[in-house]
Write an enzyme that holds these catalytic residues in place. Structure first.
Site, PDB file in Angstrom:
ATOM      1  N   SER A 153      53.023  37.023 106.149  1.00  0.00           N
ATOM      2  CA  SER A 153      52.792  37.976 107.036  1.00  0.00           C
ATOM      3  C   SER A 153      53.080  39.618 106.592  1.00  0.00           C
ATOM      4  O   SER A 153      52.187  40.497 107.148  1.00  0.00           O
ATOM      5  CB  SER A 153      53.377  37.798 108.238  1.00  0.00           C
ATOM      6  OG  SER A 153      54.785  37.653 108.230  1.00  0.00           O
ATOM      7  N   HIS A 181      48.075  34.148 110.019  1.00  0.00           N
ATOM      8  CA  HIS A 181      47.098  35.235 109.724  1.00  0.00           C
ATOM      9  C   HIS A 181      45.798  34.827 108.748  1.00  0.00           C
ATOM     10  O   HIS A 181      45.156  35.811 108.710  1.00  0.00           O
ATOM     11  CB  HIS A 181      48.031  36.226 108.934  1.00  0.00           C
ATOM     12  CG  HIS A 181      49.039  36.708 109.241  1.00  0.00           C
ATOM     13  ND1 HIS A 181      49.058  37.989 110.405  1.00  0.00           N
ATOM     14  CD2 HIS A 181      50.384  36.566 109.603  1.00  0.00           C
ATOM     15  CE1 HIS A 181      50.112  38.180 110.889  1.00  0.00           C
ATOM     16  NE2 HIS A 181      51.155  37.463 110.655  1.00  0.00           N
ATOM     17  N   LYS A 212      46.762  36.422 116.565  1.00  0.00           N
ATOM     18  CA  LYS A 212      46.503  37.238 115.670  1.00  0.00           C
ATOM     19  C   LYS A 212      44.756  37.574 115.658  1.00  0.00           C
ATOM     20  O   LYS A 212      44.364  38.349 116.695  1.00  0.00           O
ATOM     21  CB  LYS A 212      46.906  36.634 114.451  1.00  0.00           C
ATOM     22  CG  LYS A 212      48.232  36.494 114.422  1.00  0.00           C
ATOM     23  CD  LYS A 212      49.392  37.695 114.189  1.00  0.00           C
ATOM     24  CE  LYS A 212      50.598  37.449 114.845  1.00  0.00           C
ATOM     25  NZ  LYS A 212      51.553  36.473 113.808  1.00  0.00           N
TER      26      LYS A 212
HETATM   27  C1  PLP Z   1      52.896  35.954 114.194  1.00  0.00           C
HETATM   28  C2  PLP Z   1      53.392  34.687 113.704  1.00  0.00           C
HETATM   29  C3  PLP Z   1      53.895  33.705 114.362  1.00  0.00           C
HETATM   30  C4  PLP Z   1      54.076  33.560 115.746  1.00  0.00           C
HETATM   31  O1  PLP Z   1      53.054  33.556 116.494  1.00  0.00           O
HETATM   32  P1  PLP Z   1      53.051  34.018 118.014  1.00  0.00           P
HETATM   33  O2  PLP Z   1      52.152  33.206 118.647  1.00  0.00           O
HETATM   34  O3  PLP Z   1      53.025  35.322 118.171  1.00  0.00           O
HETATM   35  O4  PLP Z   1      54.452  33.384 118.578  1.00  0.00           O
HETATM   36  C5  PLP Z   1      54.071  32.710 113.436  1.00  0.00           C
HETATM   37  N1  PLP Z   1      54.271  32.629 112.152  1.00  0.00           N
HETATM   38  C6  PLP Z   1      53.587  33.725 111.409  1.00  0.00           C
HETATM   39  C7  PLP Z   1      53.350  33.691 109.896  1.00  0.00           C
HETATM   40  C8  PLP Z   1      53.194  34.723 112.312  1.00  0.00           C
HETATM   41  O5  PLP Z   1      52.633  36.028 111.576  1.00  0.00           O
END
Ligand code: PLP
Length: 364
Positions: A153, A181, A212
């Site tokens: 991320s 992502h 996302k």
């Molecule tokens: C944003 C994110 C999450 C968490 O997802 P949410 O639905 O916002 O809880 C998990 N893993 C990665 C790599 C992320 O970027």
């Protein structure tokens, strides 16, 4: 992450290059309308856990849509990606088992790992040879789970999934990929990192989120029917929490269908990422090549990264500085993200803002 700041950073919506809404679906009329319609049909809340009173037709429809996108037998919704991870990992491994984890994995995988109480070994980022070394005494453990982000991320780079899948075959391990992502962004059909790297079908546990590229909220796991049936009965963050709201599931379902039907937006996204990267590199900034919309502008020093972020804000551009402990000491950066909805002029405007900010700081 704005450590040390009080309150939330104020992001300007139009000039934001910090959003994870890569395809602009959070405000897409069809997605917004679907959320409204789901509320009208099912109500504001889902009234209970899935196993009690909360199971709605829209949840099952969304699960079928995810399974179809990911090419798996089944899928299961969670309230968030975070909850998907912290519920799933402890449901699969425990004391006497071994987890191998990439050094740059997302916090939700780290927390799920801790909750599981399995033995944990961390391999150097992306270094599957190191992972193999750490498996020398594999026989001392019962089950083995390899966990990794698909797209990292804060760096935007990809996990070496083909090599990790080989390793899992050789050492009888399961592969779990958090593709928060990658889902909707990578691969010909938007199925994510596994599709992009040609290893669909070799990832035992595929995790993702609607928060996302899908512009909504809620997490999911997809995989075999056996896996999903097991999670339905044992993943505590599934069993002991209220089912996702009708609005979030309705929005996610509409977003999934847009991803399926509009592959051209993924092409626009790549084009925008390319032109943003070229523009920033022309200013002398260090921006590694990534096949994702996450463009880390590597600065190094945390104070300098914050200075650039502040100078950009003064130029009307919202780009957060990412500092330790989110990233390693000496690797502070600006995390620039582009979306498919940015136009050519938005990108040019952003690059100009970088140039003005750098002049302001006498960097150029
Ligand atoms: C944003 C994110 C999450 C968490 O997802 P949410 O639905 O916002 O809880 C998990 N893993 C990665 C790599 C992320 O970027």
């Amino acid at each position: 992450m704005a450590h040390g700041e009080v309150g939330f950073p104020r992001l300007l919506r139009t000039d934001s290059f910090a959003s994870n809404d890569y395809l602009g679906l959070a405000r897409h009329p069809a997605v917004v309308a679907a959320a409204r319609e789901a509320v009208a049909e099912y109500g504001a809340g889902s009234t209970g856990a899935r196993l009690i009173s909360g199971n709605l037709a829209i949840h099952e429809e969304l699960e079928r849509e995810i399974a179809a996108l990911k090419g798996t037998e089944a899928a299961l919704l969670f309230q968030s990606g975070y909850q998907a991870a912290v519920g799933t990992i402890p449901a699969l491994v425990g004391p006497g088992d071994l987890i191998l984890s990439d050094a740059l994995n997302h916090a939700c995988l780290i927390d799920g790992t801790r909750l599981s109480r399995a033995a944990v070994r961390v391999y150097r980022h992306g270094d599957f040879a190191h992972a193999v070394e750490l498996l020398a005494d594999r026989a001392a453990f019962r089950r083995c789970l390899v966990v990794t982000d698909g797209v990292f991320s804060m760096d935007g780079d990809l996990a070496p999934l083909a090599e990790l899948a080989d390793l899992c075959d050789e050492f009888e391990a399961w592969l779990m990929v958090d593709d928060a992502h990658g889902t909707g962004v990578l691969g010909d059909t938007g199925a994510g990192t596994a599709e992009y790297l040609g290893v669909s079908g070799r990832v035992t546990i595929q995790m993702g989120t609607f928060s996302k590229a899908l512009g909504a909220s809620g997490g999911f796991i997809s995989g075999s029917r056996v896996l999903i049936d097991h999670l339905i009965n044992t993943a505590r963050s599934f069993v002991f929490t209220t089912a996702p709201s009708p609005a979030s599931s309705g929005a996610a379902l509409a977003a999934m269908r847009i991803i399926r039907d509009q592959p051209e937006s993924r092409i626009e996204l790549v084009r925008n990422a390319d032109s943003m990267r070229d523009g920033l590199r022309d200013l002398g900034l260090v921006v590694p090549f990534r096949s994702t919309p996450i463009l880390p502008v590597l600065i190094g020093d945390a104070v300098a990264a914050v200075a650039l972020s502040d100078a950009l804000r003064a130029e009307g551009l919202a780009v957060p500085a990412i500092r330790p402990p989110t990233v390693a000491e000496g690797t502070s950066r600006l995390r620039v993200t582009v979306t498919s909805t940015h136009g050519e002029s938005d990108i040019a405007h952003a690059v100009n803002a970088f140039e003005r900010a750098m002049r302001r700081l006498s960097w150029i």
